[in-house]
Design a protein around this motif. Structure first.
Motif: not given
Length: 558
Positions: A3-15, A488-492
């Motif tokens: 998956m894209p980096e943004e979605e992977a980071f969103a999953v990480l934040v959710k975890l 910042d990650a969410e904003h990016s």
């Protein structure tokens, strides 16, 4: 999986936020410790023989299960099995991790019971992953068949939190006790230094006291010698009295035997008168000597009493509180100097008297020698009697003068002893004043030391409070940094989505522009065709002239 980096980071934040995985990676790792405690209790309840084997081999749960919870089996199992466990974890939560862990332990139970610590580590690293890969469906069914009670897990969580709070309290208490122990050690060292100093002072005081006792012992010995000399003089005086009595008896015998001659009687009378005068003088001198002896005894008693009083004063001064009155010390020094001057004057007077007595004694000896020459017309018996009586009187007078001289010497020695006593008193006063000052300095130093210790304790408490505040602020700063990074990650991510939308809108706009241009071109071509058709119609209605000589206006008129 991809998956894209943004979605992977969103999953990480959710975890991290919703599945409590962030607490696993904190410096304290409190959540990981809780999971280890819960898993160990579950193994003890569901697989007791394996738990006993682990305890016998001192094989702790964190040695094999920490990577399971930290990486969610991504490093311990093959990737397809780990992906399947991850999917179930995202849907059901941490409960699946416990079930899979228990299922893996039940799969390798028979092999683990036969192995030691090193063999069990190798089994978990090499043998267990292929088994899970060979039958992933069986592993998942076995995991779902495991008994899992959420209430029991919450109870274990409460027990673990209580245990950890107790451990933290014990650690805080242990740190406090260590700091107190360190402070007490420092205080013990200071007290030992003070005790060593006090011991040195006590030894010095004992040495000075021994020296003073030695001086008092020397004074007592001198007093005993004076007594002995006094006893000898009294004994000699008694012997002189006995000799005088014998002489009186001899004189009486000679008086009875020599009544024949008047001259002899007159001479005897004169001699008797002289002897009686001498006897009276000797008796008076004896009385004076005895009186002086009594005075000397009284002085010796006074000196002893004075020495005892000085010793008692020394004891009381050591026990009493110090007095630092400078005026009192000056008055005492002036009094001591006056006493010393008086003693020196009295010594000078005594020396003058001794010199005068020695001169008188020499004069008396010369006169006695002149008077002791016998008359020329005396008989041999008279000469013998005269010589004997002259020798006896001379000896008595010499003894009397020697006793006087000894008495004067004893008086001088007494004066010197008084001077020594006065010097000792001054030394005692000076030493007591020094001791008082030293005691005051020690008290001041102790008070300053106590104040410094109190200040140090206050500073230590302040440092502790500041350190606690610093740790709290540091934890808050770390949390704020993490939250800011997540924001910042969410904003990016949001900015990236907006950029994608803008690019799509730009593409649509370009397509619309191109379509509009194409449509405008089509409309122009249609208009040209219509104009061409109109021109053709007009040509058909109005024919053109054939000859060039005809003018156009004429052609139009025709």
């Amino acid at each position: 999986m991809k998956m894209p980096e943004e979605e992977a980071f969103a999953v990480l934040v959710k975890l991290m936020q919703d599945y409590k995985m962030r607490d696993m990676y904190k410096p304290t790792m409190a959540e990981l410790g809780l999971c280890m405690y819960q898993l160990e209790n579950l193994v003890q309840e569901l697989i007791p023989d394996l738990h006993v084997h682990f305890q016998s081999q001192s094989f702790h749960t964190s040695m094999y299960a920490s990577s399971w919870f930290l990486t969610l089996f991504t490093t311990a199992l093959p990737l397809p099995v780990a992906c399947r466990i991850m999917d179930v974890f995202l849907s059901e939560g941490m409960e699946v991790i416990f079930k899979v862990a228990l299922a893996l332990l039940t799969l390798g139970k028979e092999d683990l019971l036969c192995l030691d610590m090193e063999g069990m580590l190798k089994f978990f690293q090499k043998d267990l992953p292929p088994r899970a890969k060979a039958d992933p469906n069986g592993l998942m069914t076995l995991a779902y068949n495991m008994k899992f009670n959420p209430k029991h897990m919450k109870k274990l969580e409460k027990e673990y939190t209580v245990m950890k709070t107790k451990e933290q309290e014990e650690m805080v208490e242990l740190r406090r006790l260590r700091t107190e122990n360190r402070l007490l050690r420092q205080r013990v060292e200071l007290l030992e230094a003070e005790s060593s100093e006090l011991a040195d002072r006590l030894v010095r005081g004992q040495v000075s006291r021994a020296e003073e006792e030695e001086t008092t012992f020397v004074v007592q010995r001198e007093l005993a010698a004076l007594r002995h000399t006094h006893l000898e003089t009294s004994h000699q005086l008694e012997i002189a009295n006995e000799e005088i009595r014998n002489l009186s008896l001899l004189m009486e015998e000679t008086h009875t035997s020599r009544q024949s001659s008047l001259e002899e009687i007159s001479m005897k009378r004169e001699l008797l008168c002289q002897k009686e005068d001498l006897i009276k003088c000797l008796q008076e001198e004896l009385v004076k000597v005895r009186l002086r002896e009594a005075e000397n005894d009284a002085l010796i008693r006074d000196l002893r009493a004075r020495i005892q009083e000085l010793e008692e004063d020394k004891k009381t001064l050591r026990e009493s509180t110090p007095d630092n009155s400078v005026a009192h010390l000056q008055e005492e020094l002036i009094a001591v100097k006056l006493r010393e001057a008086e003693a020196n004057l009295s010594l000078k007077d005594l020396r003058q008297r001794v010199g005068e007595l020695s001169q008188q004694w020499q004069r008396h000896l010369q006169e006695h020698r002149v008077e002791a020459t016998p008359p020329p017309d005396s008989t041999p018996k008279k000469l013998l009697f005269w010589e004997n009586r002259g020798n006896e009187t001379q000896r008595l007078e010499e003894e009397l003068m020697t006793t006087r001289i000894r008495e004067m010497e004893v008086l001088t020695e007494l004066k010197e002893l008084r001077l020594k006593v006065m010097e000792l008193e001054t030394q005692v006063q000076v030493s007591t004043n020094q001791l008082r000052r030293q005691d005051e300095e020690n008290k001041n130093l102790r008070e300053e030391l106590e104040k410094a210790e109190n200040r140090e304790r206050e500073h230590v408490t302040k440092l502790r409070e500041e350190s606690h505040r610093y740790t709290d602020l540091e934890s808050k700063m770390k949390e704020n940094l993490m939250m800011s990074r997540i924001r910042d990650a969410e904003h990016s991510h949001y900015v990236a989505e907006l950029k994608q939308r803008i690019s799509l809108l730009e593409l649509k706009n370009e397509e619309m522009v191109t379509e509009g241009e194409l449509r405008s071109n089509l409309d122009d071509s249609e208009k040209v065709r219509e104009l061409q058709d109109k021109v053709a119609d007009m040509k058909a209605e109005f024919p053109t002239p054939t000859s060039p000589d005809v003018e156009p206006w004429k052609w139009l008129e025709s």
